[in-house]
Design a protein around this motif. Structure first.
Motif, PDB file in Angstrom:
ATOM      1  N   LEU A 171      -2.862  -9.891   7.163  1.00  0.00           N
ATOM      2  CA  LEU A 171      -2.376 -10.382   5.878  1.00  0.00           C
ATOM      3  C   LEU A 171      -2.038  -9.206   4.983  1.00  0.00           C
ATOM      4  N   ALA A 172      -0.925  -9.324   4.262  1.00  0.00           N
ATOM      5  CA  ALA A 172      -0.567  -8.285   3.303  1.00  0.00           C
ATOM      6  C   ALA A 172      -1.569  -8.316   2.152  1.00  0.00           C
ATOM      7  N   TYR A 173      -1.600  -7.235   1.383  1.00  0.00           N
ATOM      8  CA  TYR A 173      -2.599  -7.145   0.342  1.00  0.00           C
ATOM      9  C   TYR A 173      -2.198  -7.832  -0.947  1.00  0.00           C
ATOM     10  N   GLY A 174      -1.790  -9.090  -0.839  1.00  0.00           N
ATOM     11  CA  GLY A 174      -1.662  -9.936  -2.011  1.00  0.00           C
ATOM     12  C   GLY A 174      -3.052 -10.415  -2.402  1.00  0.00           C
ATOM     13  N   VAL A 175      -3.954 -10.394  -1.432  1.00  0.00           N
ATOM     14  CA  VAL A 175      -5.347 -10.766  -1.673  1.00  0.00           C
ATOM     15  C   VAL A 175      -6.077  -9.508  -2.133  1.00  0.00           C
ATOM     16  N   PRO A 176      -6.706  -9.525  -3.307  1.00  0.00           N
ATOM     17  CA  PRO A 176      -7.357  -8.315  -3.819  1.00  0.00           C
ATOM     18  C   PRO A 176      -8.444  -7.800  -2.886  1.00  0.00           C
ATOM     19  N   VAL A 177      -8.495  -6.484  -2.723  1.00  0.00           N
ATOM     20  CA  VAL A 177      -9.519  -5.855  -1.889  1.00  0.00           C
ATOM     21  C   VAL A 177     -10.891  -6.109  -2.495  1.00  0.00           C
ATOM     22  N   GLY A 178     -11.850  -6.493  -1.643  1.00  0.00           N
ATOM     23  CA  GLY A 178     -13.209  -6.761  -2.095  1.00  0.00           C
ATOM     24  C   GLY A 178     -13.437  -8.194  -2.520  1.00  0.00           C
ATOM     25  N   SER A 179     -12.364  -9.013  -2.542  1.00  0.00           N
ATOM     26  CA  SER A 179     -12.542 -10.415  -2.947  1.00  0.00           C
ATOM     27  C   SER A 179     -12.781 -11.290  -1.729  1.00  0.00           C
ATOM     28  N   GLN A 180     -13.006 -12.562  -1.962  1.00  0.00           N
ATOM     29  CA  GLN A 180     -13.232 -13.518  -0.886  1.00  0.00           C
ATOM     30  C   GLN A 180     -12.017 -14.432  -0.772  1.00  0.00           C
ATOM     31  N   LEU A 181     -11.602 -14.729   0.466  1.00  0.00           N
ATOM     32  CA  LEU A 181     -10.418 -15.545   0.717  1.00  0.00           C
ATOM     33  C   LEU A 181     -10.510 -16.913   0.056  1.00  0.00           C
ATOM     34  N   GLU A 182     -11.694 -17.502   0.048  1.00  0.00           N
ATOM     35  CA  GLU A 182     -11.831 -18.857  -0.491  1.00  0.00           C
ATOM     36  C   GLU A 182     -11.527 -18.934  -1.988  1.00  0.00           C
ATOM     37  N   TYR A 183     -11.575 -17.793  -2.711  1.00  0.00           N
ATOM     38  CA  TYR A 183     -11.336 -17.794  -4.147  1.00  0.00           C
ATOM     39  C   TYR A 183      -9.900 -17.428  -4.512  1.00  0.00           C
ATOM     40  N   ALA A 184      -9.080 -17.085  -3.524  1.00  0.00           N
ATOM     41  CA  ALA A 184      -7.694 -16.720  -3.808  1.00  0.00           C
ATOM     42  C   ALA A 184      -6.872 -17.963  -4.113  1.00  0.00           C
ATOM     43  N   ASP A 185      -5.937 -17.837  -5.051  1.00  0.00           N
ATOM     44  CA  ASP A 185      -5.085 -18.978  -5.395  1.00  0.00           C
ATOM     45  C   ASP A 185      -3.957 -19.135  -4.371  1.00  0.00           C
ATOM     46  N   GLU A 186      -3.261 -20.272  -4.438  1.00  0.00           N
ATOM     47  CA  GLU A 186      -2.236 -20.608  -3.454  1.00  0.00           C
ATOM     48  C   GLU A 186      -1.085 -19.598  -3.441  1.00  0.00           C
ATOM     49  N   VAL A 187      -0.661 -19.142  -4.622  1.00  0.00           N
ATOM     50  CA  VAL A 187       0.463 -18.203  -4.712  1.00  0.00           C
ATOM     51  C   VAL A 187       0.098 -16.872  -4.065  1.00  0.00           C
ATOM     52  N   THR A 188      -1.111 -16.384  -4.345  1.00  0.00           N
ATOM     53  CA  THR A 188      -1.560 -15.121  -3.757  1.00  0.00           C
ATOM     54  C   THR A 188      -1.603 -15.218  -2.242  1.00  0.00           C
ATOM     55  N   LEU A 189      -2.133 -16.332  -1.737  1.00  0.00           N
ATOM     56  CA  LEU A 189      -2.204 -16.504  -0.278  1.00  0.00           C
ATOM     57  C   LEU A 189      -0.816 -16.625   0.332  1.00  0.00           C
ATOM     58  N   SER A 190       0.104 -17.303  -0.356  1.00  0.00           N
ATOM     59  CA  SER A 190       1.474 -17.432   0.145  1.00  0.00           C
ATOM     60  C   SER A 190       2.124 -16.061   0.276  1.00  0.00           C
ATOM     61  N   ARG A 191       1.977 -15.236  -0.753  1.00  0.00           N
ATOM     62  CA  ARG A 191       2.568 -13.891  -0.731  1.00  0.00           C
ATOM     63  C   ARG A 191       1.911 -13.025   0.335  1.00  0.00           C
ATOM     64  N   ALA A 192       0.611 -13.186   0.492  1.00  0.00           N
ATOM     65  CA  ALA A 192      -0.100 -12.429   1.523  1.00  0.00           C
ATOM     66  C   ALA A 192       0.403 -12.791   2.906  1.00  0.00           C
ATOM     67  N   LEU A 193       0.653 -14.081   3.150  1.00  0.00           N
ATOM     68  CA  LEU A 193       1.165 -14.524   4.449  1.00  0.00           C
ATOM     69  C   LEU A 193       2.581 -14.000   4.679  1.00  0.00           C
ATOM     70  N   GLU A 194       3.436 -14.092   3.658  1.00  0.00           N
ATOM     71  CA  GLU A 194       4.821 -13.662   3.790  1.00  0.00           C
ATOM     72  C   GLU A 194       4.926 -12.161   4.036  1.00  0.00           C
ATOM     73  N   GLY A 195       4.007 -11.381   3.459  1.00  0.00           N
ATOM     74  CA  GLY A 195       4.075  -9.920   3.566  1.00  0.00           C
ATOM     75  C   GLY A 195       3.194  -9.342   4.633  1.00  0.00           C
ATOM     76  N   ARG A 196       2.725 -10.140   5.584  1.00  0.00           N
ATOM     77  CA  ARG A 196       1.843  -9.602   6.619  1.00  0.00           C
ATOM     78  C   ARG A 196       2.567  -8.552   7.450  1.00  0.00           C
ATOM     79  N   GLN A 197       1.791  -7.622   7.995  1.00  0.00           N
ATOM     80  CA  GLN A 197       2.352  -6.510   8.752  1.00  0.00           C
ATOM     81  C   GLN A 197       1.642  -6.371  10.080  1.00  0.00           C
ATOM     82  N   GLU A 198       2.370  -5.831  11.040  1.00  0.00           N
ATOM     83  CA  GLU A 198       1.779  -5.623  12.357  1.00  0.00           C
ATOM     84  C   GLU A 198       0.771  -4.487  12.295  1.00  0.00           C
ATOM     85  N   ILE A 199      -0.351  -4.635  13.027  1.00  0.00           N
ATOM     86  CA  ILE A 199      -1.371  -3.574  13.062  1.00  0.00           C
ATOM     87  C   ILE A 199      -1.591  -3.125  14.494  1.00  0.00           C
TER      88      ILE A 199
END
Length: 199
Positions: A171-199
């Motif tokens: 997942l791209a870092y639309g989700v703040p570092v150190g936070s928990q996934l369950e507390y992220a809002d829908e927009v943040t998760l959407s952007r994180a999914l769209e911006g994911r990168q290969e590792i």
């Protein structure tokens, strides 16, 4: 000196064993249950027992379900060649709220954490490797929390998946570092999914 009847103290002690519940909150909950009408208290107790007896892990994705196979794995409209790996069942709910992901999930039931004595053998990594090796999976999206343990778990799994010639993304870092996934809002998760990168 014992201030409460033994049964009430035992009830408070049981509540105190729950995560995030301290002694005072446990006492308040115990008193609340004691004030409930008998039918409501019985319903509460029955709900706990029913959940313990009926809920189990899906044999495919390891998410919680009361069916033979969970509704997501059983849905032919979902993309079964794309697996999103999450740490806990509550993370599936968070991802589903974004309405952006049309694939399926794999729930690890934890992350690698040497400080807490959780190793790779304590979480559902073997089941993921078996699943990827025995089905037509194109992409595995690592959606563990962006903290030290989540990152370490994602990197460990990506190394195991590399020889299987499957695309592994994070997942791209639309989700703040150190936070928990369950507390992220829908927009943040959407952007994180769209911006994911290969590792």
């Amino acid at each position: 000196m014992q201030y409460f009847p033994a049964a009430l103290q035992d009830l408070a002690d049981q509540f105190a064993r729950l995560p995030g519940i301290g002694g005072k909150t446990a006492q308040r909950l115990a008193f609340h249950v004691l004030e409930l009408p008998l039918e409501d208290a019985q319903s509460f107790a029955n709900a706990i027992l029913a959940a313990k007896q009926e809920v189990h892990t899906c044999p495919v994705c390891q998410n919680l379900t009361d069916r033979e196979i969970c509704p997501i794995c059983d849905d032919d409209m979902r993309d079964h060649s794309q697996i999103c790996v999450v740490a806990e069942p509550k993370d599936v709910i968070a991802m589903e709220r974004s309405r952006e992901f049309g694939g399926v999930y794999h729930v690890l039931h934890g992350v690698i954490s040497p400080l807490n004595r959780v190793t790779q053998d304590d979480i559902k990594i073997r089941e993921l490797l078996h699943r990827v090796g025995s089905t037509d999976v194109r992409e595995v999206i690592m959606a563990t929390n962006p903290d030290t343990e989540g990152e370490a778990t994602a990197m460990y799994i990506s190394r195991l998946l590399r020889p299987m010639e499957v695309k592994v993304t994070r997942l791209a870092y639309g989700v703040p570092v150190g936070s928990q996934l369950e507390y992220a809002d829908e927009v943040t998760l959407s952007r994180a999914l769209e911006g994911r990168q290969e590792i």
